[in-house]
Scaffold this active site. Sequence first.
Site, PDB file in Angstrom:
ATOM      1  N   ARG A  60       9.319  -2.339  -5.457  1.00  0.00           N
ATOM      2  CA  ARG A  60       8.397  -2.184  -4.324  1.00  0.00           C
ATOM      3  C   ARG A  60       9.160  -2.160  -2.986  1.00  0.00           C
ATOM      4  NH1 ARG A  60       3.461  -5.022  -1.566  1.00  0.00           N
ATOM      5  NH2 ARG A  60       2.108  -3.201  -1.477  1.00  0.00           N
ATOM      6  N   HIS A 104       8.825   0.896  -0.401  1.00  0.00           N
ATOM      7  CA  HIS A 104       8.332   0.726   0.967  1.00  0.00           C
ATOM      8  C   HIS A 104       9.398   1.052   2.014  1.00  0.00           C
ATOM      9  CE1 HIS A 104       4.350  -1.679   0.427  1.00  0.00           C
ATOM     10  NE2 HIS A 104       4.471  -0.693  -0.438  1.00  0.00           N
ATOM     11  N   HIS A 137       2.939   1.417 -11.207  1.00  0.00           N
ATOM     12  CA  HIS A 137       2.050   0.254 -11.315  1.00  0.00           C
ATOM     13  C   HIS A 137       1.935  -0.272 -12.751  1.00  0.00           C
ATOM     14  CE1 HIS A 137      -0.101   0.654  -7.151  1.00  0.00           C
ATOM     15  NE2 HIS A 137       1.128   0.180  -7.065  1.00  0.00           N
ATOM     16  N   TRP A 180      -1.487  -4.753 -13.694  1.00  0.00           N
ATOM     17  CA  TRP A 180      -2.149  -3.521 -14.153  1.00  0.00           C
ATOM     18  C   TRP A 180      -2.039  -3.369 -15.674  1.00  0.00           C
ATOM     19  CZ3 TRP A 180       0.611  -3.838  -9.589  1.00  0.00           C
ATOM     20  CH2 TRP A 180       0.004  -3.377  -8.427  1.00  0.00           C
TER      21      TRP A 180
HETATM   22 FE1  CCH Z   1       2.175  -0.192  -5.286  1.00  0.00          FE
HETATM   23  N1  CCH Z   1       1.075  -1.824  -4.733  1.00  0.00           N
HETATM   24  N2  CCH Z   1       0.911   1.016  -4.272  1.00  0.00           N
HETATM   25  N3  CCH Z   1       3.369   1.403  -5.680  1.00  0.00           N
HETATM   26  N4  CCH Z   1       3.507  -1.427  -6.158  1.00  0.00           N
HETATM   27  C1  CCH Z   1       1.321  -3.124  -5.072  1.00  0.00           C
HETATM   28  C2  CCH Z   1       2.332  -3.587  -5.888  1.00  0.00           C
HETATM   29  C3  CCH Z   1       3.329  -2.767  -6.422  1.00  0.00           C
HETATM   30  C4  CCH Z   1      -0.229   0.633  -3.631  1.00  0.00           C
HETATM   31  C5  CCH Z   1      -0.635  -0.672  -3.384  1.00  0.00           C
HETATM   32  C6  CCH Z   1      -0.031  -1.794  -3.939  1.00  0.00           C
HETATM   33  C7  CCH Z   1       3.133   2.701  -5.333  1.00  0.00           C
HETATM   34  C8  CCH Z   1       1.936   3.181  -4.780  1.00  0.00           C
HETATM   35  C9  CCH Z   1       0.942   2.383  -4.282  1.00  0.00           C
HETATM   36  C10 CCH Z   1       4.649  -1.029  -6.816  1.00  0.00           C
HETATM   37  C11 CCH Z   1       5.227   0.221  -6.780  1.00  0.00           C
HETATM   38  C12 CCH Z   1       4.620   1.342  -6.226  1.00  0.00           C
HETATM   39  C13 CCH Z   1       0.335  -3.966  -4.472  1.00  0.00           C
HETATM   40  C14 CCH Z   1       0.276  -5.478  -4.609  1.00  0.00           C
HETATM   41  C15 CCH Z   1      -0.501  -3.140  -3.782  1.00  0.00           C
HETATM   42  C16 CCH Z   1      -1.722  -3.564  -2.978  1.00  0.00           C
HETATM   43  C17 CCH Z   1       1.256  -6.165  -3.648  1.00  0.00           C
HETATM   44  C18 CCH Z   1       1.212  -7.670  -3.805  1.00  0.00           C
HETATM   45  O1  CCH Z   1       0.139  -8.250  -3.644  1.00  0.00           O
HETATM   46  O2  CCH Z   1       2.287  -8.246  -4.076  1.00  0.00           O
HETATM   47  C19 CCH Z   1      -0.975   1.798  -3.221  1.00  0.00           C
HETATM   48  C20 CCH Z   1      -2.287   1.787  -2.473  1.00  0.00           C
HETATM   49  C21 CCH Z   1      -0.264   2.879  -3.632  1.00  0.00           C
HETATM   50  C22 CCH Z   1      -0.686   4.288  -3.457  1.00  0.00           C
HETATM   51  O3  CCH Z   1      -0.409   5.150  -4.236  1.00  0.00           O
HETATM   52  C23 CCH Z   1       4.289   3.485  -5.621  1.00  0.00           C
HETATM   53  C24 CCH Z   1       4.426   4.981  -5.318  1.00  0.00           C
HETATM   54  C25 CCH Z   1       5.226   2.642  -6.170  1.00  0.00           C
HETATM   55  C26 CCH Z   1       6.635   2.921  -6.623  1.00  0.00           C
HETATM   56  C27 CCH Z   1       7.088   4.097  -6.973  1.00  0.00           C
HETATM   57  C28 CCH Z   1       5.183  -2.145  -7.570  1.00  0.00           C
HETATM   58  C29 CCH Z   1       6.409  -2.122  -8.497  1.00  0.00           C
HETATM   59  C30 CCH Z   1       4.349  -3.242  -7.319  1.00  0.00           C
HETATM   60  C31 CCH Z   1       4.455  -4.654  -7.891  1.00  0.00           C
HETATM   61  C32 CCH Z   1       5.171  -5.567  -6.931  1.00  0.00           C
HETATM   62  C33 CCH Z   1       5.285  -6.986  -7.429  1.00  0.00           C
HETATM   63  O4  CCH Z   1       5.663  -7.834  -6.620  1.00  0.00           O
HETATM   64  O5  CCH Z   1       5.009  -7.267  -8.604  1.00  0.00           O
END
Ligand code: CCH
Length: 287
Positions: free
Chosen positions: A44, A48, A171, A187
Site C-alpha cells: 500500500r 500510494h 485487495h 477481503w
Molecule cells: Fe487499496 N485500500 N484501494 N489498493 N489497499 C485499502 C487497503 C489496501 C482503495 C481503498 C483502500 C488499491 C486500490 C484501492 C491495498 C492495495 C491497493 C484500504 C484500507 C482502503 C480504504 C486501509 C486501512 O484501513 O488500513 C480504493 C478505494 C482503491 C481504488 O481502486 C490498489 C490499486 C492497490 C495496489 C495495487 C493494500 C495492499 C491494502 C491493505 C493494506 C494493509 O495495511 O493491510
Amino acid sequence: DSNAAPKLFVPKFEDYQQVYNEIANRLEEKEDYDDGSYGPVLVRLAWHASGTYDKETGTGGSNGATMRFSPESDHGANAGLKAARDFLEPVKAKFPWITYSDLWILAGVCSIQEMLGPAIPYRAGRQDRDVAACTPDGRLPDAAQGQDHLRNIFYRMGFNDQEIVALCGAHALGRCHSDRSGYSGPWTFSPTVLTNDYYKLLLDEKWQWKKWNGPKQYEDKTTKSLMMLPADMAIIQDKKFKEWVKVYAADNDKFFQDFSAVVNKLFELGVPFKEGTETWTFKPVNA
Ligand code: CCH
C-alpha cells in the site's frame, strides 16, 4: 595510488538484490504484525507513493518519496502508512546509498513476490525530492465512491478499464483498519498470499451492507468475516469492469501476468529513468 580519484559507489543489481533480501528477511522476522506480515501495508505504501501521478502535469508519482513530509503524510488516504515507512528505516540505515523513492518501490516489489505473487520487473533510479514536491490531497481514490470516480482517478494516471480491474486484485492482500480508514476487515481468507480470490469472492459470494456504526461497507452473507468497499463493489456493478473481473476470477495465470505488467507501470509513473536503465527481476527468498 594517491593520484587516483576517489571511487564513487555505483550500486549494481547484486546490491539491490541484497536490499531485497534484507526486506524479505525482515518480513519473516516481524510476523507478529497484523495477519502475520508487513507485506500488505508495504504494498500500500508503494501504491500510494505512485498513485498521486497526474499525466497532464507530470506531477506526483513514486519519484520523490514526498510522503515523508507533511502535508502528504497527513492526507487521510495515507493514514497508517507510517508503520510501513518505519519498518523500512533500518533497511535505509543499512544501505544508505538507496533513495527512499527506490526503497519504497523495491519493498512493494519484494512484498508481492514474497507473498507468492508474480515476479515484478524493477528499475532503479528514482531521486528523493523535498517538501515542495508534495502532491495536493485528493489524488488517491475514495473508497466510498463508485465507477465514475474510479475512472476519473485512474484515467488521470493513464490506466484503462482492464488495468483498473487488474490493479484492484491487490485487495486479495491485507485488511482495512478501523483506526486508519475507518473500514474494517480483510477481503479474502488468505490476506498474506496473493491469489485471484478477490475476484472469485466478488462474483461467488452474496454481499450485503454491514450493520454497524462505521462507514458504509459490505460483508459476505455466509461468514460475515470478509468485506468489500463500495469502490470494490463498483467493479462488478459496472458492465465493462465486470467482464475483466470474470476473466481474472477464471484464470489466475492471466491475473498474475496482467497484474505484474500493471504494477510495473504504476510503480514507474512519472519516473525520469536515464536512457538505457536496465530492468531487473529479483530472486525471491521465500520461494
Ligand atoms: Fe487499496 N485500500 N484501494 N489498493 N489497499 C485499502 C487497503 C489496501 C482503495 C481503498 C483502500 C488499491 C486500490 C484501492 C491495498 C492495495 C491497493 C484500504 C484500507 C482502503 C480504504 C486501509 C486501512 O484501513 O488500513 C480504493 C478505494 C482503491 C481504488 O481502486 C490498489 C490499486 C492497490 C495496489 C495495487 C493494500 C495492499 C491494502 C491493505 C493494506 C494493509 O495495511 O493491510
